[in-house]
Design an enzyme around this catalytic site. Structure first.
Site, mmCIF file in Angstrom:
data_model
loop_
_atom_site.group_PDB
_atom_site.id
_atom_site.type_symbol
_atom_site.label_atom_id
_atom_site.label_comp_id
_atom_site.label_asym_id
_atom_site.label_seq_id
_atom_site.Cartn_x
_atom_site.Cartn_y
_atom_site.Cartn_z
ATOM 1 N N GLU A 106 0.815 -1.217 0.000
ATOM 2 C CA GLU A 106 0.000 0.000 0.000
ATOM 3 C C GLU A 106 0.846 1.264 0.000
ATOM 4 O O GLU A 106 0.604 2.196 0.762
ATOM 5 C CB GLU A 106 -0.963 -0.005 1.198
ATOM 6 C CG GLU A 106 -1.963 -1.150 1.146
ATOM 7 C CD GLU A 106 -3.006 -1.123 2.248
ATOM 8 O OE1 GLU A 106 -2.728 -0.569 3.330
ATOM 9 O OE2 GLU A 106 -4.100 -1.663 2.019
ATOM 10 N N ASP A 160 -8.463 -9.015 4.438
ATOM 11 C CA ASP A 160 -8.182 -7.864 5.293
ATOM 12 C C ASP A 160 -9.205 -7.686 6.409
ATOM 13 O O ASP A 160 -10.052 -6.800 6.314
ATOM 14 C CB ASP A 160 -8.145 -6.595 4.427
ATOM 15 C CG ASP A 160 -7.643 -5.389 5.200
ATOM 16 O OD1 ASP A 160 -7.131 -5.587 6.306
ATOM 17 O OD2 ASP A 160 -7.774 -4.268 4.688
ATOM 18 N N GLU A 170 -12.477 -2.154 12.117
ATOM 19 C CA GLU A 170 -12.501 -1.386 10.863
ATOM 20 C C GLU A 170 -13.673 -1.770 9.956
ATOM 21 O O GLU A 170 -14.346 -0.905 9.403
ATOM 22 C CB GLU A 170 -11.174 -1.598 10.130
ATOM 23 C CG GLU A 170 -11.105 -0.917 8.777
ATOM 24 C CD GLU A 170 -9.756 -1.140 8.089
ATOM 25 O OE1 GLU A 170 -8.842 -1.719 8.699
ATOM 26 O OE2 GLU A 170 -9.640 -0.721 6.921
HETATM 27 O O1 GCW Z 1 -6.932 -2.868 6.506
HETATM 28 C C1 GCW Z 1 -6.085 -2.056 5.797
HETATM 29 C C2 GCW Z 1 -6.424 -0.714 6.301
HETATM 30 C C3 GCW Z 1 -5.267 0.241 6.241
HETATM 31 C C4 GCW Z 1 -4.084 -0.421 6.928
HETATM 32 C C5 GCW Z 1 -3.746 -1.695 6.186
HETATM 33 C C6 GCW Z 1 -2.617 -2.477 6.825
HETATM 34 C C7 GCW Z 1 -2.381 0.551 8.257
HETATM 35 O O2 GCW Z 1 -7.529 -0.233 5.600
HETATM 36 O O3 GCW Z 1 -5.655 1.399 6.897
HETATM 37 O O4 GCW Z 1 -2.984 0.419 7.012
HETATM 38 O O5 GCW Z 1 -4.839 -2.540 6.183
HETATM 39 O O6 GCW Z 1 -2.920 -3.430 7.541
HETATM 40 O O7 GCW Z 1 -1.466 -2.148 6.618
#
Ligand code: GCW
Length: 678
Positions: free
Chosen positions: A296, A369, A397
């Site tokens: 990311e 995720d 989240e």
């Molecule tokens: O779940 C996603 C989140 C991001 C997060 C990423 C990760 C810290 O939306 O906000 O970044 O995973 O785990 O690195």
């Protein structure tokens, strides 16, 4: 307005130590009318501080009297807490029953000495602290514990919180206010709240904390911030918590002015060595680094044609002389993979056996995720020669964030109990995680914290349950999640049996309720873009294909779900053969994972006898009914809880029920627009 209502603000979490009812108070006074903490170190002092705070509150005016070791007498009604080394100087040989003795550095035993003292004994002061918290947990949950021998040892060595806290005070995916860390006033002002944070962590066995976000700010490694970090670390240390930092892979360039961050470049390694020396001078027991690399947008070794192992091993060498560890996250996706769920396995399994022995690869519980429900990540059981740490997310989240009351214990348990078949039947994720074949005591689980500066710490009066449950399960993943919730409820809301009878089942069902109203039958990632709150199954825009809802559910007029079978993306074959075969076959794939692995015709007959189309509608409705039921259940206990907490929880549950209705309305309308084309 609610502030004006009488009642608890939640600050004390599960450690309010309310007065025990008289029978329990008399019982425990009989066990610890006098108390002696035999050791003198920092952790033993913390244990004594906690006992001094708790016992008068629990036992009232006849509270236990604290005695020094020289006036301690070994006889019924006395409680002595100490390490074996110290106790051996105070008690005659053979006083402590050998059968439950533990040599584990963090373990403890609770027993009765030959002469009748209640004894909390451990190999180390840290074990002593955990033993004291065990006794206090039994007392404050109202259990009348008849002191039989207890032996407890953690199943995992590192039990960590990961804070996604930014240096500007905000928290990524934080729903409980701003960060606890007051960077602007540190190191001069040390907020007393750090101590309460550390107490809460220690009380459930958490022993490590990564203070800052994995999406890092470089400044964390400046001398200025390291001094601030050191001030926090000093507070945490007293409660047995090791401090870690997330660091940015490109720091040597940005902070050090080097032209590269190539992990195989000598100057880069030298820069990190110097930085580590500086850190360990300030924080001698510093734990190490957590790294999000090539994920990311975070920089990483790929830019230099290097692998994750090249990167991780460079840090491993830098940290090794200090006994530090590097935790390298496996959360990678994108570029060159048709199915996001397959990427981490594809990138990491070829590296098995190449990581140095102080590298842990940290793997999220599932392959996408932190969805409301995921099958276990296929990396568990796929890297025999690598230490894997678990990564859970306490911050919700994708599960209603600070608003929905969802008990995550059963979710984590489902992952920990997932049988990978990696070493034959019974190779559950929990067993693999805790296996320590070469006795290096290098095992662990982390969780993204839900803490912040909100009065309740975690966003609502019920969200702390998930923090508590994570600690308890990281200590021992075999614990019963209902029992964990029951203890927490009593410790937080008191011992009223009628209250518990109603609220415990509500909590135990809350996760399945959330799955029903959000993502039943294996659906996933259909939340709104960016903030991930609320439904948006039709979302089909944005920067990346694998951030779109339509990528994940693949609804069309033929059916619904992501085909990850051998006819589809083939992700099933990242699992071991018996599991892969089971998941690959639509008739044997558990319905809870059905749409995760299969594109299923709308008219398929489900276990209930309903078609997929009808089952989906049924599940969404059931989720709404459960959420509405939670509101009714809560209203039925109004008289059993103080007005403030009653009102504040009710407000959350009403949001949850309204959100569930929205989920149902949006998702059924959207999915039926495909199903009805048939
Ligand atoms: O779940 C996603 C989140 C991001 C997060 C990423 C990760 C810290 O939306 O906000 O970044 O995973 O785990 O690195």
């Amino acid at each position: 307005m609610t502030q004006a209502l009488f009642g608890k603000d939640g600050y004390e979490l599960w450690m309010a130590y309310e007065p025990l009812h008289s029978a329990a108070a008399i019982h425990y006074l009989g066990l610890c009318a006098t108390v002696t903490v035999a050791d003198q170190g920092e952790l033993a002092r913390s244990a004594a501080v906690e006992l001094k705070r708790a016992l008068p509150r629990l036992l009232g005016s006849r509270a236990a009297v604290f005695t020094e070791t020289d006036s301690f007498s070994d006889s019924p009604g006395h409680c002595i807490a100490g390490t074996y080394a110290t106790l051996e100087t105070l008690l005659p040989e053979g006083s402590i029953p050998a059968a439950t003795r533990t040599h584990h550095a963090e373990g403890y035993q609770m027993c009765v000495t030959a002469k009748g003292s209640l004894c909390i004994a451990s190999a180390s002061e840290r074990g002593l602290l955990y033993g004291v918290f065990d006794l206090l947990r039994r007392m404050s949950s109202g259990e009348i514990w008849v002191p039989g021998p207890v032996k407890s040892e953690p199943k995992l060595a590192y039990r960590m919180l990961n804070h996604w806290d930014n240096l500007d005070g905000s928290i990524e995916r934080g729903y409980a206010g701003e960060t606890l860390w007051q960077w602007a006033e540190l190191p001069h002002t040390v907020d007393p709240r750090y101590t309460d944070y550390a107490r809460a962590c220690a009380s459930v066995g958490i022993n490590a904390s990564v203070l800052n976000n994995v999406n890092t700010q470089y400044e964390i490694l400046t001398t200025e911030y390291l001094k601030k970090t050191a001030a926090i670390a000093s507070v945490l240390r007293a409660w047995g918590i090791q401090t870690f930092l997330s660091v940015n892979f490109a720091s040597p360039k940005v902070l050090g002015g080097l032209s590269t961050a190539d992990p195989l470049d000598d100057d880069v390694a030298a820069w990190w060595r110097e930085k580590a020396d500086e850190i360990y001078t300030l924080i001698p027991d510093f734990g190490g680094f957590l790294m999000k690399a090539d994920s990311e947008g975070q920089p990483g070794p790929y830019a230099y044609g290097r692998t994750h192992a090249d990167g991780a091993n460079m840090f491993a060498k830098v940290l090794k002389p200090h006994d530090g560890i590097i935790i390298w996250r496996a959360f990678v996706y994108g570029h060159g993979e048709t199915d996001r769920a397959k990427k981490a396995w594809a990138d990491f399994t070829p590296l098995d056996g190449t990581f140095l022995d102080n590298v842990a690869v940290q793997v999220k519980n599932g392959p996408i995720d932190f969805m409301p429900r995921e099958p276990a990540h296929p990396l568990f059981g796929a890297m025999d020669r690598t230490t894997l740490f678990m990564e859970f997310q306490i911050a919700q989240e994708y599960l209603g964030q600070g608003n929905h009351i969802v008990y995550l214990g059963p979710m984590w348990k489902e992952t920990l109990d997932f049988d990978t078949h990696a070493r034959g039947e019974g190779s559950t994720v929990g067993r693999l995680l805790s296996a320590d074949p070469d006795h290096r005591n290098f095992t662990g689980a982390a969780a993204v914290s839900n803490t912040g500066s909100h009065p309740t710490w975690c966003g609502s009066h019920f969200h702390p349950l998930n923090l508590y449950a994570f600690g308890r399960l990281a200590w021992d993943y075999t614990l019963d999640t209902e029992e964990i919730a029951a203890h927490w409820l009593s410790q937080t809301f008191g011992h009223d049996a009628a209250f518990k009878e109603k609220i415990l089942p509500m909590l135990m069902d809350s996760w399945e309720a959330c799955i029903d109203y959000m993502t039943p039958l294996g659906l996933h990632h259909i939340m709104k873009e960016h903030h991930h709150y609320g439904p948006d199954p039709g979302f089909n825009g944005g920067a990346r294909e694998d951030w779109r809802s339509t990528y994940y559910h693949r609804a069309d007029k033929a059916g619904l779900g992501f085909d990850r079978t051998r006819n589809g993306s083939g992700a099933v074959d990242q699992y071991h053969p018996p599991v892969a075969d089971m998941l690959n076959n639509v008739d044997t794939c558990p319905e809870k994972y059905l749409l995760w692995f299969h594109h299923v015709p709308w008219d398929r007959i489900m276990e209930s006898g309903r078609t997929l189309k009808d089952e989906l509608v049924y599940r969404y409705r059931r989720g709404v009914e459960k959420a509405e039921g939670m509101v009714r259940t809560w209203k039925s206990v109004q008289k059993l809880v103080d007005p403030r907490r009653y009102r504040e929880v009710l407000e959350k549950l009403e949001i949850q029920a309204a959100d569930a209705q929205e989920w149902e309305a949006v998702c059924t309308a959207y999915f039926m627009s495909f199903a009805n084309q048939q």
